[in-house]
Motif scaffolding. Structure first.
Motif, short mmCIF file in Angstrom:
data_model
loop_
_atom_site.label_atom_id
_atom_site.label_comp_id
_atom_site.label_asym_id
_atom_site.label_seq_id
_atom_site.Cartn_x
_atom_site.Cartn_y
_atom_site.Cartn_z
N LYS A 108 12.66 8.82 -7.19
CA LYS A 108 12.44 9.69 -7.44
C LYS A 108 13.32 10.07 -8.52
CE LYS A 108 11.48 12.96 -3.99
NZ LYS A 108 12.16 14.31 -3.52
N ALA A 109 14.77 9.94 -9.09
CA ALA A 109 15.48 9.81 -10.19
C ALA A 109 14.79 8.66 -11.11
CB ALA A 109 16.33 9.29 -9.82
N ALA A 110 14.07 7.20 -10.34
CA ALA A 110 13.30 6.90 -12.13
C ALA A 110 11.59 7.47 -12.59
CB ALA A 110 12.93 5.15 -11.31
N VAL A 111 11.44 8.65 -11.58
CA VAL A 111 9.88 9.02 -12.75
C VAL A 111 10.10 9.39 -13.67
CG1 VAL A 111 7.89 10.02 -11.99
CG2 VAL A 111 8.24 8.59 -10.15
N VAL A 112 9.72 9.64 -14.51
CA VAL A 112 9.25 10.32 -15.64
C VAL A 112 8.31 11.26 -15.91
CG1 VAL A 112 8.80 10.41 -18.70
CG2 VAL A 112 10.69 8.30 -17.52
N GLU A 113 7.15 11.08 -15.44
CA GLU A 113 6.00 11.40 -15.58
C GLU A 113 4.91 10.74 -14.18
OE1 GLU A 113 2.97 13.28 -18.91
OE2 GLU A 113 3.84 10.99 -19.32
N ILE A 114 3.94 12.29 -13.65
CA ILE A 114 3.04 11.76 -13.42
C ILE A 114 2.03 12.16 -13.17
CG2 ILE A 114 1.76 11.93 -10.43
CD1 ILE A 114 4.93 11.88 -9.58
N ILE A 115 0.78 11.15 -13.63
CA ILE A 115 -0.59 11.64 -13.92
C ILE A 115 -1.11 11.72 -13.02
CG2 ILE A 115 -2.45 11.61 -15.73
CD1 ILE A 115 -0.79 10.69 -17.57
N VAL A 116 -1.90 13.06 -11.97
CA VAL A 116 -2.79 13.20 -11.25
C VAL A 116 -4.51 13.08 -11.74
CG1 VAL A 116 -3.29 14.30 -9.15
CG2 VAL A 116 -1.27 14.67 -9.36
N SER A 117 -5.09 11.69 -10.92
CA SER A 117 -6.51 11.36 -11.84
C SER A 117 -7.18 12.68 -11.00
CB SER A 117 -6.96 10.47 -10.52
OG SER A 117 -7.11 11.37 -9.49
N VAL A 170 3.17 3.03 -13.39
CA VAL A 170 2.26 1.89 -12.75
C VAL A 170 1.17 2.68 -11.94
CG1 VAL A 170 4.16 1.14 -12.08
CG2 VAL A 170 4.10 3.06 -11.43
N ASP A 171 0.04 2.51 -12.21
CA ASP A 171 -1.58 3.02 -11.04
C ASP A 171 -1.35 3.12 -9.81
OD1 ASP A 171 -2.11 3.96 -13.63
OD2 ASP A 171 -2.38 2.00 -14.23
N GLY A 172 -2.17 3.81 -8.97
CA GLY A 172 -2.37 4.10 -7.99
C GLY A 172 -2.09 5.17 -6.69
N THR A 173 -1.55 5.17 -5.73
CA THR A 173 -1.70 5.90 -4.81
C THR A 173 -0.50 6.42 -4.85
OG1 THR A 173 -4.16 4.91 -3.89
CG2 THR A 173 -2.89 6.96 -2.73
N LEU A 174 -0.29 7.61 -4.50
CA LEU A 174 0.85 8.73 -4.29
C LEU A 174 0.92 8.86 -2.77
CD1 LEU A 174 3.98 9.08 -4.83
CD2 LEU A 174 2.82 10.93 -5.92
N MET A 175 1.52 8.95 -1.48
CA MET A 175 1.39 8.83 -0.15
C MET A 175 1.96 9.99 -0.06
SD MET A 175 -1.45 7.05 0.15
CE MET A 175 -1.51 6.82 2.11
N GLU A 210 -4.52 9.37 -5.67
CA GLU A 210 -4.59 8.64 -6.82
C GLU A 210 -3.67 9.16 -8.49
OE1 GLU A 210 -5.56 5.47 -7.11
OE2 GLU A 210 -6.17 6.08 -4.87
N VAL A 211 -3.24 8.21 -8.61
CA VAL A 211 -2.35 8.50 -9.81
C VAL A 211 -1.63 7.46 -10.69
CG1 VAL A 211 -0.51 10.67 -8.19
CG2 VAL A 211 0.48 8.16 -8.38
N GLN A 212 -1.12 8.32 -11.69
CA GLN A 212 -0.18 7.13 -12.90
C GLN A 212 1.57 7.35 -12.91
OE1 GLN A 212 -1.64 6.78 -16.94
NE2 GLN A 212 -1.46 4.75 -17.45
N MET A 213 1.70 7.21 -13.11
CA MET A 213 3.08 6.88 -12.69
C MET A 213 4.01 6.64 -14.43
SD MET A 213 5.53 8.21 -9.13
CE MET A 213 4.49 6.28 -8.73
N LEU A 214 4.92 7.33 -15.33
CA LEU A 214 5.49 6.29 -15.80
C LEU A 214 7.39 7.30 -15.40
CD1 LEU A 214 6.18 5.10 -19.20
CD2 LEU A 214 6.65 7.81 -19.39
N LEU A 215 7.73 5.15 -16.06
CA LEU A 215 9.23 5.05 -14.66
C LEU A 215 9.74 4.78 -16.21
CD1 LEU A 215 8.16 2.71 -12.59
CD2 LEU A 215 7.91 5.14 -12.05
N SER A 216 11.08 5.18 -15.50
CA SER A 216 12.28 5.01 -16.56
C SER A 216 12.78 4.34 -17.57
CB SER A 216 13.76 5.28 -16.10
OG SER A 216 14.31 5.53 -14.90
N ASP A 217 12.39 2.89 -16.79
CA ASP A 217 12.35 1.90 -17.89
C ASP A 217 11.16 1.18 -18.69
OD1 ASP A 217 10.34 1.49 -15.74
OD2 ASP A 217 10.97 -0.45 -14.80
N GLY A 218 10.31 2.44 -18.16
CA GLY A 218 8.63 1.89 -19.67
C GLY A 218 8.10 1.33 -18.46
#
Length: 78
Positions: free
Chosen positions: A60-69, A23-28, A12-20
Motif C-alpha cells: 500500500k505504501a507504494a501506491v500513489v493513485e488508484i483509478i477505478v474503471s 499498472v493495469d489490472g484487477t484489485l481483489m 478493474e483499476v489502474q494504479m500509479l506506483l511511487s517508482d513511476g
C-alpha cells in the motif's frame, strides 16, 4: 495465490506506483469490504492481478493513485 476467489470482489483499476510505474489490472478485495476500507485497513499489501494474468501483492505504501474503471465504479454503486 488468491484463496477463496468466491469470497472476493474485483475492481478493474489502474494504479500509479511511487517508482513511476503504472499498472493495469484487477484489485481483489474481500466480499465484505470496499476499496476505502481495504486501503485504511491493517494489511500492508493489496492483492492484484495484472492484465496478463500474473498475480502479485503490492505494498500500500507504494501506491500513489488508484483509478477505478467506470464499469467497476458503476457495479460498486449498484
Amino acid at each position: 495465490m488468491f484463496n477463496n476467489d468466491n469470497n472476493r470482489k474485483s475492481y478493474e483499476v489502474q494504479m500509479l506506483l511511487s517508482d513511476g510505474r503504472s499498472v493495469d489490472g484487477t484489485l481483489m478485495l474481500p466480499m465484505s469490504s470496499d476499496i476505502k476500507r481495504v486501503l485504511g485497513g491493517d494489511s500492508p499489501r493489496l492483492e492484484f492481478m495484472h492484465k496478463d494474468g500474473r498475480e502479485s501483492m503490492i505494498a500500500k505504501a507504494a501506491v500513489v493513485e488508484i483509478i477505478v474503471s467506470d464499469n467497476a465504479a458503476s457495479e460498486a454503486a449498484a
